[in-house]
Structures are given as structure tokens and as C-alpha cells.
Write a protein that holds these residues in place. Structure first.
Motif, short mmCIF file in Angstrom:
data_model
loop_
_atom_site.label_atom_id
_atom_site.label_comp_id
_atom_site.label_asym_id
_atom_site.label_seq_id
_atom_site.Cartn_x
_atom_site.Cartn_y
_atom_site.Cartn_z
N UNK A 5 0.81 -1.21 0.00
CA UNK A 5 0.00 0.00 0.00
C UNK A 5 0.85 1.27 0.00
N UNK A 6 2.04 1.17 -0.56
CA UNK A 6 2.86 2.36 -0.71
C UNK A 6 2.14 3.32 -1.64
N UNK A 7 2.22 4.58 -1.33
CA UNK A 7 1.54 5.54 -2.20
C UNK A 7 0.09 5.72 -1.80
N UNK A 8 -0.58 4.61 -1.63
CA UNK A 8 -1.98 4.71 -1.22
C UNK A 8 -2.08 5.33 0.16
N UNK A 9 -1.14 4.91 0.99
CA UNK A 9 -1.22 5.29 2.40
C UNK A 9 -1.02 6.78 2.60
N UNK A 10 -0.16 7.36 1.78
CA UNK A 10 0.26 8.73 2.06
C UNK A 10 -0.90 9.72 2.05
N UNK A 11 -1.83 9.54 1.12
CA UNK A 11 -2.90 10.51 1.08
C UNK A 11 -4.12 10.06 1.89
N UNK A 12 -4.04 8.86 2.40
CA UNK A 12 -5.16 8.37 3.19
C UNK A 12 -4.83 8.43 4.67
N UNK A 13 -4.47 9.61 5.10
CA UNK A 13 -4.02 9.76 6.48
C UNK A 13 -5.22 10.06 7.39
N UNK A 14 -5.97 9.02 7.64
CA UNK A 14 -7.19 9.25 8.42
C UNK A 14 -6.97 8.90 9.89
N UNK A 15 -7.51 9.74 10.72
CA UNK A 15 -7.35 9.49 12.15
C UNK A 15 -8.71 9.39 12.84
N UNK A 16 -9.61 8.67 12.29
CA UNK A 16 -10.90 8.58 12.96
C UNK A 16 -10.83 7.63 14.15
N UNK A 34 -4.06 5.26 13.24
CA UNK A 34 -3.52 6.43 13.95
C UNK A 34 -2.15 6.16 14.57
N UNK A 35 -1.89 4.91 14.90
CA UNK A 35 -0.59 4.61 15.53
C UNK A 35 0.53 4.53 14.50
N UNK A 36 0.18 4.56 13.22
CA UNK A 36 1.21 4.40 12.19
C UNK A 36 1.61 5.77 11.66
N UNK A 41 5.02 2.67 5.69
CA UNK A 41 3.99 1.98 4.92
C UNK A 41 3.15 1.05 5.79
N UNK A 42 3.87 0.29 6.62
CA UNK A 42 3.16 -0.70 7.43
C UNK A 42 3.66 -0.63 8.87
N UNK A 43 2.87 -1.14 9.80
CA UNK A 43 3.33 -1.19 11.19
C UNK A 43 4.63 -1.97 11.35
N UNK A 44 4.78 -3.01 10.55
CA UNK A 44 6.00 -3.81 10.69
C UNK A 44 7.22 -3.00 10.30
N UNK A 45 7.07 -2.22 9.23
CA UNK A 45 8.19 -1.37 8.80
C UNK A 45 8.51 -0.36 9.90
N UNK A 46 7.46 0.21 10.47
CA UNK A 46 7.65 1.17 11.55
C UNK A 46 8.37 0.53 12.72
#
Lengths: 413, 121
Positions: A5-16, A34-36, A41-46
Motif C-alpha cells: 500500500x505504498x503511495x496509497x497510504x500517504x494521502x489516506x491519512x485518516x485518524x478517525x 492512527x498509531x502508524x 507503509x506498514x506497522x511492521x516497517x515502523x
């Protein structure tokens, strides 16, 4: 590493509100929980990035402590007898208790990481509070150790003023009270916070203050534990002393250490020269040395000195003129171990190493309080437990350093 | 965790260690501590330090491998960490060589008060 989901994630920064991972993972499009952090890209990468950073920090920690271990190694190789003698002043029981406490805290910390991964929020808070309590017990016991030594004048080089004839010098400050003062202040502060948050009905704050207050109280448990063990040791010492005093010409009852060690180190010195294979007449030398160990036999001493220097010169060593005023006096005979410049160096190293270790414990307490608050807030889940894991790693390395410090300092025979 | 969640790459990567393993490690570590304290009351001569260091290293390995999850960690992290100890070893070894070589250049201590009790006699 996942790049789905690279690329997809960047603009989908939702914190609901559904920042938690348990919402449908099926929908790939919008989810950047919200924790990412947005740059991952992913929690594992983080998690892996954070972990690599933590390991690199731990490497610097290991190298940092290695400087002090190196100082230890050099001074011990120069004067093993000083280390042997001075180590007797460290209370093995207190050291062993502290080792156990730290090991247990390591265990609860590792358990805490497991709780964070399994989203057992309540248990995680309990585990962090237990780890913190162990840390404060450790500091409490250390406070007893330090204050006891400062009181006796077992201080770093330059300040070292231990005098076996005057074990309880008057007029010194009450070190224990000074060490405890900040902890008492903090405990009172937390207690006030606890009461105020309870009265104002601030539930979250109350939930945080509760375990922290227990943690504060455990410092005094540590102090109590240390006091009990230290006084027990003192009794033992004095019973030893009654024996020691008889052959330790006229040291005050209470502490026969000095004299006992004086003898020990002397015996060792003789033994070590016995072992030296350097010269043909080494047995001869040893015999003379034994005779010369009587401090009144100054003639023989001088003779021995000369012979030694001769063999040193013969073996190509650089020899300084070591015959100074003290070499012919009574003082030189007992020698070693408790010379301020030598024992002081041992205590310098001791305070430096254990002190910096204690500062690391304080830092660990600081970050763990932060973790505790976050765990009360239920911040961690099975995709986001990095902070617990990283602090755990730090805590384990602090434990690991103590694992080496304990036998090297307390258990020298 | 349901099966379909595991399909998502980069999520659900946590592998909680079983509690008995953690508890067992703690018990072994405590035993080794007792062993270290116990051995101090025997005379082993010069290998004393060696024994103590071996026990401490076994403990450190246990803490590292299990509590710090190194046994399941990425090889790069392991290399970094072990690497630091290699350099510590080199550092201490060479400094000790140096100190051994120059130990004879000791400047004698003059006029230093001695605090042994028997100095009074």
C-alpha cells in the motif's frame, strides 16, 4: 518488507475513532491507522525501523560502558590486591539481592512486551508497575550501600578518608536523608496528585497516579531491605573482628578489615613473588623476603630491594629509583590496600560504574513512567507495541551490565 | 486473530513469547546468580575471574537471546550487537597489552598517608 500500500497510504491519512487495528483489514484503500506514522507503509516497517535505531543506541551504550570496564581491567591488573582488599567492603548480600531484583524486573519487562503484543492492557500496566517497583527497590538498596560507605569515608580518590580506628566520624551529614529527600518529595507529590485526581474525579489521572504511588513506596521498601541486610552484615563483621583484632595489633573493635587485609595482601605479595620464575635464586629471594617482611628488619629489606632491582635490570626492565623515605619505615611494611591513593582509585571506579548504572536506572524509570501512562491510555496493540519493546531492550541491557558489574565488583576473592 | 488478518503483509507481525519460556529463563538466571555467589566462597586461584566471566556471559546470552528476542531477531540487529562486543574485546585487549608493556614505568608514590591501623604502633 511490504510495499503493497505504498503511495496509497500517504494521502489516506485518516485518524478517525477506528484507529485500532481490529477494524477490517480487508479494505486496503484508506487505512493508515492512527498509531502508524505517515512516513511508514506498514506497522511492521515502523517497528523494524524503530528497533534498528534502538539497537544502534544500545551499541553506543555498550561501547560507552566498555570505557569504564577497560579502566577497571587496567587498574585491577596493576593492583589486584587492592581490588581484592577493597571488594571486602562491598556487601555481597546487598549486591546479590539487587541482582535478583533486576533479573526479576527484566522478566516482568519481557512479560510486559508480551502483554502489549497480546493487548492485555490491564496486565501490561501491572507489569510496568512491577518493573518500576523493582527499579525503585534497586535504588533504595543502593541508597543504603552508598550512604553507608560515605559515612565510613570510603570515598573516591581524593576524598577517601576511611580510618579503621575511627569508624564513625562525628559531624558528617546524614547522607541517607539527603539521598532519600528527593524520593520523599516525589512520593509526597504523587500522593497529592493521587488525592486531588480522586477528589476531582479525574479517572484517567487517578488510574495513572495509583500505580505510580505504589512504585514510589517501593523505594522505601528497598531502603528498609537494605537497612536490614546491612545491619545483619555489620553484626557479622564485628564478630569477625573480635577474632581479627587479636592479631591485628590494636585496631578499634568494629572493623578489623584493614589489618586482616594487610596480612592477606602481604601473604599474596609473597606468594606472587614466589611464583615469579625470573631468577635462578628465586627461592633464595623468597626466603629473604619472608625474613624481610618483618618490618624491623630494615637491613634485610634494603638487601632484598637491591637484589630485586639487580634482577630487574638483568632482565632488561626499566627501573626507577623506588627507594624513597617510606620504604624503610614501619608504614611501608603494612602497605597497600588502604592507601588513599590506591583504595580511593578502586572506589572511584566503583562509584563511577555503579553510579552511571544507577543513572541509567533513573532514565529507565523515566521512560517507563511514560509507558505506564500510555498503557493506561491503552495506546498499544498487536500492531503497535514498539515503544514497550524498545524500552524493554534498554532495560535488559541495563540488567546485562549489572550482570557483569556484580561479580566483578562484589565477588573478588 | 482470524486467519484472514494474517494475509495482510506488514501487519500482525508480533510473535509473543510463551510465558513458560520467559519464566524458565528467569529461573535459570536466578540459579546462575546463586551459582556465582556460591563459587566466590571457594578458592579457584587465578581462574576465578574466568569462571565468573563465563557465568556472567552465559547469563548475558540468555538475557539477550530470550528477553531481548535476539534469537528471533533480524540478522542485521544481531550483527550490530555482537559486533559491539567484538570491538569492546579488541579495545580492552589492546589497552591491557599496552598497560602490561608499560607497567614498569611506574612513577613511585611518595609521601602518601597510610590509614592502616597498625601504622600507629
Amino acid at each position: 518488507m511490504a510495499t503493497t500500500d505504498a503511495g496509497l497510504a500517504s494521502d489516506a491519512h485518516d485518524k478517525p475513532g477506528h484507529g485500532h487495528s481490529d477494524h477490517g483489514h480487508g479494505d486496503h484503500d484508506h487505512d493508515h491507522p492512527s498509531y502508524l506514522a505517515h512516513h511508514f507503509d506498514t506497522p511492521e516497517q515502523q517497528f523494524d525501523s524503530g528497533k534498528l535505531g534502538m539497537w544502534l543506541f544500545l551499541v553506543t551504550e555498550v561501547l560507552f560502558f566498555s570505557g569504564m570496564f577497560c579502566a577497571y581491567a587496567i587498574f585491577r591488573s596493576w593492583r589486584p590486591e587492592v581490588f581484592e582488599g577493597c571488594s571486602q567492603f562491598l556487601n555481597t548480600k546487598l549486591g546479590a539481592i539487587n541482582t535478583g531484583v533486576l533479573l526479576f524486573s527484566s522478566f516482568t519487562m519481557a512479560w510486559g512486551v508480551r502483554c502489549a503484543q497480546k493487548e492485555q492492557h490491564k496486565l501490561l500496566t501491572v507489569m510496568l508497575a512491577t518493573t518500576l517497583s523493582c527499579a525503585t527497590v534497586f535504588l533504595g538498596v543502593k541508597a543504603i550501600e552508598y550512604s553507608h560507605k560515605w559515612h565510613l569515608g570510603l570515598l573516591p580518590a581524593g576524598l577517601f578518608s576511611y580510618d579503621p580506628a575511627n569508624l564513625h566520624p562525628e559531624g558528617g551529614p546524614n547522607y541517607l536523608a539527603w539521598i532519600c529527600a528527593p524520593f520523599i518529595a516525589i512520593t509526597i507529590g504523587v500522593a497529592i496528585w493521587l488525592v486531588v485526581s480522586f477528589l476531582r474525579g479525574a479517572k484517567f489521572q487517578f488510574e495513572c497516579a495509583k500505580p505510580l504511588f505504589v512504585v514510589c513506596l517501593f523505594f522505601f521498601v528497598g531502603v528498609g531491605l537494605g537497612t536490614i541486610l546491612e545491619s545483619g552484615a555489620d553484626k557479622e563483621h564485628s564478630s569477625h573482628d573480635t577474632v581479627a583484632v587479636s592479631d591485628a595489633h590494636g585496631s578499634e573493635p568494629g572493623e578489623g578489615h584493614a589489618a586482616v587485609e594487610g596480612h592477606d595482601s602481604h601473604a599474596d605479595a609473597v606468594a606472587s613473588t614466589d611464583a615469579e620464575p625470573a631468577t635462578d635464586h628465586s627461592t633464595d629471594l623468597a626466603l629473604i623476603e619472608r625474613l624481610a617482611s618483618d618490618s624491623t628488619n630494615t637491613g634485610l629489606k634494603a638487601d632484598l630491594e637491591a637484589r630485586k632491582m639487580q634482577s630487574e635490570l638483568a632482565s632488561g626492565g626499566i627501573v626507577y629509583d623506588v627507594v624513597d623515605d617510606t620504604s624503610a619505615t614501619v608504614a611501608h611494611a603494612e602497605d597497600n590496600v588502604l592507601r588513599p591513593s590506591r583504595a580511593g582509585v578502586f572506589f572511584s571506579i566503583y562509584y563511577c560504574m555503579t553510579g552511571i548504572h544507577a543513572i541509567h536506572i533513573l532514565a529507565g524509570i523515566g521512560v517507563m513512567v511514560w509507558l505506564l501512562v500510555r498503557s493506561v491510555r491503552k495506546d498499544f496493540n498487536h500492531n503497535y507495541f514498539g515503544p514497550v519493546d524498545y524500552v524493554g531492550l534498554y532495560w535488559h541491557i541495563v540488567d546485562m551490565i549489572w550482570i557483569y558489574l556484580f561479580p566483578l565488583m562484589y565477588l573478588i576473592r | 486473530m482470524s486467519a484472514h488478518e494474517n494475509a495482510r503483509e506488514g501487519y500482525d507481525f508480533a510473535h509473543p513469547l510463551p510465558l513458560p519460556l520467559l519464566a524458565g529463563t528467569f529461573v535459570v538466571l536466578t540459579m546462575l546468580t546463586i551459582l556465582t555467589v556460591a563459587q566466590a566462597s571457594f578458592e579457584f586461584g587465578s581462574i576465578d575471574v574466568l569462571i565468573v566471566m563465563v557465568i556472567a556471559t552465559v547469563k548475558a546470552i540468555l538475557v539477550g537471546a530470550i528477553f531481548m528476542h535476539l534469537a528471533w531477531d533480524k540478522p542485521f540487529n544481531i550483527i550490530c550487537f555482537i559486533g559491539s562486543f567484538v570491538f569492546v574485546g579488541l579495545f580492552i585487549m589492546f589497552t591491557l597489552f599496552d598497560s602490561r608493556a608499560t607497567v614498569k614505568d611506574d612513577i613511585p608514590i611518595l609521601d602518601d598517608g597510610i590509614v592502616t591501623a597498625s601504622a600507629e604502633k
